[in-house]
Design an enzyme around this catalytic site. Sequence first.
Site, PDB file in Angstrom:
ATOM      1  CG  ASP A  69      -2.149   0.915   0.818  1.00  0.00           C
ATOM      2  OD1 ASP A  69      -3.228   0.290   0.731  1.00  0.00           O
ATOM      3  OD2 ASP A  69      -1.953   2.129   0.971  1.00  0.00           O
ATOM      4  CG  ASP A 112     -10.289  -3.356  -2.184  1.00  0.00           C
ATOM      5  OD1 ASP A 112     -11.009  -2.943  -3.253  1.00  0.00           O
ATOM      6  OD2 ASP A 112     -10.445  -3.362  -1.046  1.00  0.00           O
ATOM      7  CE  LYS A 162     -11.772  -0.713  -4.925  1.00  0.00           C
ATOM      8  NZ  LYS A 162     -12.091  -0.415  -3.651  1.00  0.00           N
TER       9      LYS A 162
HETATM   10  C1  SAM Z   1     -10.361   0.392  -0.330  1.00  0.00           C
HETATM   11  S1  SAM Z   1      -8.747   0.671   0.264  1.00  0.00           S
HETATM   12  C2  SAM Z   1      -8.340  -1.234   0.409  1.00  0.00           C
HETATM   13  C3  SAM Z   1      -8.779  -1.866   1.524  1.00  0.00           C
HETATM   14  C4  SAM Z   1      -8.207  -3.278   1.684  1.00  0.00           C
HETATM   15  N1  SAM Z   1      -8.455  -3.984   0.665  1.00  0.00           N
HETATM   16  C5  SAM Z   1      -8.712  -3.685   2.790  1.00  0.00           C
HETATM   17  O1  SAM Z   1      -9.663  -5.005   2.891  1.00  0.00           O
HETATM   18  O2  SAM Z   1      -8.502  -3.371   4.200  1.00  0.00           O
HETATM   19  C6  SAM Z   1      -7.664   1.116  -1.119  1.00  0.00           C
HETATM   20  C7  SAM Z   1      -6.288   1.134  -0.773  1.00  0.00           C
HETATM   21  O3  SAM Z   1      -5.561   1.464  -2.145  1.00  0.00           O
HETATM   22  C8  SAM Z   1      -4.431   2.093  -1.815  1.00  0.00           C
HETATM   23  N2  SAM Z   1      -3.786   2.683  -3.094  1.00  0.00           N
HETATM   24  C9  SAM Z   1      -4.346   3.724  -3.836  1.00  0.00           C
HETATM   25  N3  SAM Z   1      -3.327   3.838  -4.643  1.00  0.00           N
HETATM   26  C10 SAM Z   1      -2.302   3.126  -4.498  1.00  0.00           C
HETATM   27  C11 SAM Z   1      -1.171   2.789  -5.244  1.00  0.00           C
HETATM   28  N4  SAM Z   1      -0.623   3.813  -6.397  1.00  0.00           N
HETATM   29  N5  SAM Z   1      -0.224   2.214  -4.729  1.00  0.00           N
HETATM   30  C12 SAM Z   1      -0.552   1.345  -3.625  1.00  0.00           C
HETATM   31  N6  SAM Z   1      -1.713   1.413  -2.893  1.00  0.00           N
HETATM   32  C13 SAM Z   1      -2.419   2.305  -3.278  1.00  0.00           C
HETATM   33  C14 SAM Z   1      -5.012   3.332  -0.669  1.00  0.00           C
HETATM   34  O4  SAM Z   1      -4.016   3.594   0.056  1.00  0.00           O
HETATM   35  C15 SAM Z   1      -5.887   2.592  -0.013  1.00  0.00           C
HETATM   36  O5  SAM Z   1      -5.409   2.006   1.286  1.00  0.00           O
END
Ligand code: SAM
Length: 214
Positions: A69, A112, A162
């Site tokens: 993340d 996700d 997703k």
């Molecule tokens: C909906 S949350 C994920 C929830 C997780 N699957 C859970 O069940 O706890 C989406 C996540 O995507 C991460 N994210 C967004 N862009 C990203 C990137 N370029 N690289 C890594 N993580 C990323 C965000 O920081 C966020 O924590």
Amino acid sequence: MQDQFFKQAKAQGYVARSAFKLLEIHRKYRIISPGANCLDLGCSPGAWLQVACQALGPRHQGGLVLGVDITGTAIPKRYCDDRVKVLQADARELNAQKLSGYCKGFHVVLSDMCHATMGSAAADAARSLELATCAATLAVGDVAQPPTSQGLLQAKGHLVVKLLQGAGTQEFTSDLKQHFRKVLHVFPEASRQESREIFIVGLGRTMPRLATHD
Ligand SMILES: C[S@@+](CC[C@H](N)C(=O)[O-])C[C@H]1O[C@@H](n2cnc3c(N)ncnc32)[C@H](O)[C@@H]1O
């Protein structure tokens, strides 16, 4: 919003309601086999880490759940054991070489990932497509091209990504069909009714045919 899934997550010790999305997908398609190596992109706050680690089965069966993340992630104590590792990184800057120290390849790639939404459906869908394409590229290489042996996903492995629906969803889905035995759109019950999110599930990675010599 404290809906049914929020309450269920709290009661069952999951750190977020998103756990139920992966639980539903796994219940239907048995995505994660005992002892598998799983890559979980966008893992914070860790509900999918919990579900994936549970699906690995007992500790002696081995396996790995590597969460990535862009923000820091505290590994949840409940349901996670020492097979869960996390890496703080922007998934768009990762490649096979950067992850090679963790395992030789993954049986499952989950994503996700999403940005905070901006209120414009078209802009949100475009940014989501960028992240979904990043996850798919890490898994199988350039998705728009016929299959190669590039990417972190092992042959017959599965992908769950997703995506906020919008321009590009159908093209992305058809591109993925070149790389998997079956590609499905899943709308989990735990997704909010008003949400445009879908999960694209690629089952059974197909690899290029090797040239045969007589
Ligand atoms: C909906 S949350 C994920 C929830 C997780 N699957 C859970 O069940 O706890 C989406 C996540 O995507 C991460 N994210 C967004 N862009 C990203 C990137 N370029 N690289 C890594 N993580 C990323 C965000 O920081 C966020 O924590």
